[in-house]
Design an enzyme around this catalytic site. Structure first.
Site, PDB file in Angstrom:
ATOM      1  N   SER A 133       0.577  -1.340  -0.006  1.00  0.00           N
ATOM      2  CA  SER A 133       0.132  -0.103   0.302  1.00  0.00           C
ATOM      3  C   SER A 133       0.982   1.430  -0.063  1.00  0.00           C
ATOM      4  O   SER A 133       1.449   1.250  -0.520  1.00  0.00           O
ATOM      5  CB  SER A 133      -0.891   0.225   1.449  1.00  0.00           C
ATOM      6  OG  SER A 133      -1.837   0.800   1.216  1.00  0.00           O
ATOM      7  N   ASP A 154     -10.135  -3.769  -5.610  1.00  0.00           N
ATOM      8  CA  ASP A 154      -9.480  -2.994  -5.424  1.00  0.00           C
ATOM      9  C   ASP A 154      -9.357  -1.957  -6.575  1.00  0.00           C
ATOM     10  O   ASP A 154      -9.064  -1.955  -7.051  1.00  0.00           O
ATOM     11  CB  ASP A 154      -7.331  -2.988  -4.774  1.00  0.00           C
ATOM     12  CG  ASP A 154      -7.126  -2.374  -4.467  1.00  0.00           C
ATOM     13  OD1 ASP A 154      -7.379  -1.319  -4.635  1.00  0.00           O
ATOM     14  OD2 ASP A 154      -5.840  -2.763  -4.489  1.00  0.00           O
ATOM     15  N   HIS A 212      -7.487  -5.292  -1.218  1.00  0.00           N
ATOM     16  CA  HIS A 212      -6.205  -4.602  -0.808  1.00  0.00           C
ATOM     17  C   HIS A 212      -5.661  -4.552   0.072  1.00  0.00           C
ATOM     18  O   HIS A 212      -6.090  -5.168   1.265  1.00  0.00           O
ATOM     19  CB  HIS A 212      -6.585  -3.143  -1.151  1.00  0.00           C
ATOM     20  CG  HIS A 212      -5.821  -2.326  -0.251  1.00  0.00           C
ATOM     21  ND1 HIS A 212      -4.898  -1.205  -1.245  1.00  0.00           N
ATOM     22  CD2 HIS A 212      -5.101  -1.490   0.434  1.00  0.00           C
ATOM     23  CE1 HIS A 212      -3.602  -0.956  -1.338  1.00  0.00           C
ATOM     24  NE2 HIS A 212      -4.211  -0.907   0.221  1.00  0.00           N
TER      25      HIS A 212
END
Length: 337
Positions: A172, A275, A305
């Site tokens: 991320s 995502d 995600h």
């Protein structure tokens, strides 16, 4: 008559755990509320870990992981994986259970020496603070690889780490940070010395742009992170007044440095299909390929995600297999050069 004072009010609220107030102050709540109920992250047997301070001035640390394989008698040293945790630059910590468990698995199964790096968070420390911390970490790592006269490297690294086979990774926001670290190394802004970056890995990369990609305009069903929450995070993390086309958010924005002339190492881009950032990841991989860069795209259609740091599953087992192959192939190529 005295003036009327107005109590500070909430300007931005990220998932109820980070609130930015109108006077610039920040209120933080317990992030454990974001963990799925019943989630467990058991330790991986025999993996050793310890915390070391790499930036005493700011009190920033790195967690070192190694498996029993890490110090074979007369054997080769192991590749090094530098890892930056996720959290949209605003939340997360290197010692949280999901990140901790993932790093243990990598240390055991690749195997590799894993260095999970702490960095300052926004909005108290807006970007580029995290980039600066990563640069400081690589200065520390360079000193571990080539200690100054009279200095000693960390014994675990001295015994086990092959710094010529170093990989930079993150999940991320950590993947965004890994990208910027690699770009700065390739452009000479970060000088790693004897530390050679043999590749980099982006898990569920946190990129953005003012123009919405398709997966943001029409989110897949069952996403775990919304466009709205990511927009809030960017407003809290980027320099004041910056948009999502800022170079730290959009690697292909008008003001972003060109990646084409840079000697980027091979990349592995891991893109979960469920995502809202999915198409940002596909675009990143495609643009690198257009430039003639070595890039491998691993898509996981049914995953959300950050699934790499979720509960262990068939998907994370497959991801570990792909990661192991990428690192071992890149490490072997590094030896041949």
């Amino acid at each position: 008559m005295s003036g009327i004072t107005t109590a500070p009010h909430v300007v931005e609220d990220l998932l109820g755990v980070v609130q930015l107030l109108s006077d610039g102050s920040v209120v933080r709540a317990d992030e454990s509320v974001l963990t799925s109920p019943g989630a467990t992250f058991p330790d991986v047997p025999a993996v050793q870990w310890r915390d070391v301070v790499y930036d005493p001035a700011r009190g920033l640390g790195v967690r070192l992981y190694r498996s029993p394989v890490a110090a074979p008698k007369g054997g080769r040293r192991l590749p090094v994986l530098v890892y930056f945790h996720g959290g949209a630059y605003c939340i997360g910590a290197y010692d949280q259970p999901g990140f901790h468990a993932f790093c243990q698995h990598v240390a055991a199964e690749v195997p590799a020496v894993v260095l999970s790096v702490q960095y300052r968070l926004a909005p108290e420390h807006r970007l580029p603070a995290a980039i600066e911390d990563a640069a400081t970490f690589f200065s520390w790592l360079r000193a571990q690889a080539a200690p100054a006269p009279g200095a000693a490297a960390n014994p675990w690294l001295a015994e086990s780490a092959d710094f010529s086979r170093t990989f930079v990774s993150g999940v991320s926001a950590g993947a965004n940070l890994a990208h910027h670290v690699v770009v700065r190394i390739a452009s000479g802004q970060i000088v790693p010395g004897p530390v050679r970056v043999a590749g980099y890995v982006l898990f569920s990369a946190f990129f953005g742009s003012d123009e919405r990609v398709a997966s943001e305009s029409h989110p897949p069903a069952g996403v775990s992170v919304t466009v709205e929450s990511l927009d809030i995070a960017w407003r809290m993390a980027l320099p004041l007044g910056a948009t999502r086309d800022h170079p730290l958010a959009n690697p292909f924005g008008l003001d972003s440095p060109s990646l084409e002339p840079l000697p980027l190492p091979p990349a592995l881009v891991v893109a979960p299909g469920r995502d809202v950032l999915y198409d940002h990841m596909l675009r990143y991989a495609a643009r690198l390929k257009e430039m003639g860069k070595a890039v491998e795209l691993a898509e996981f259609a049914g995953e959300r995600h950050g699934f790499s740091v979720g509960q262990w599953s068939e998907a994370t087992e497959e991801l570990m297999r792909i990661l192991k192959q990428f690192i071992n192939h890149g490490a072997a190529a590094a030896v041949l050069k």
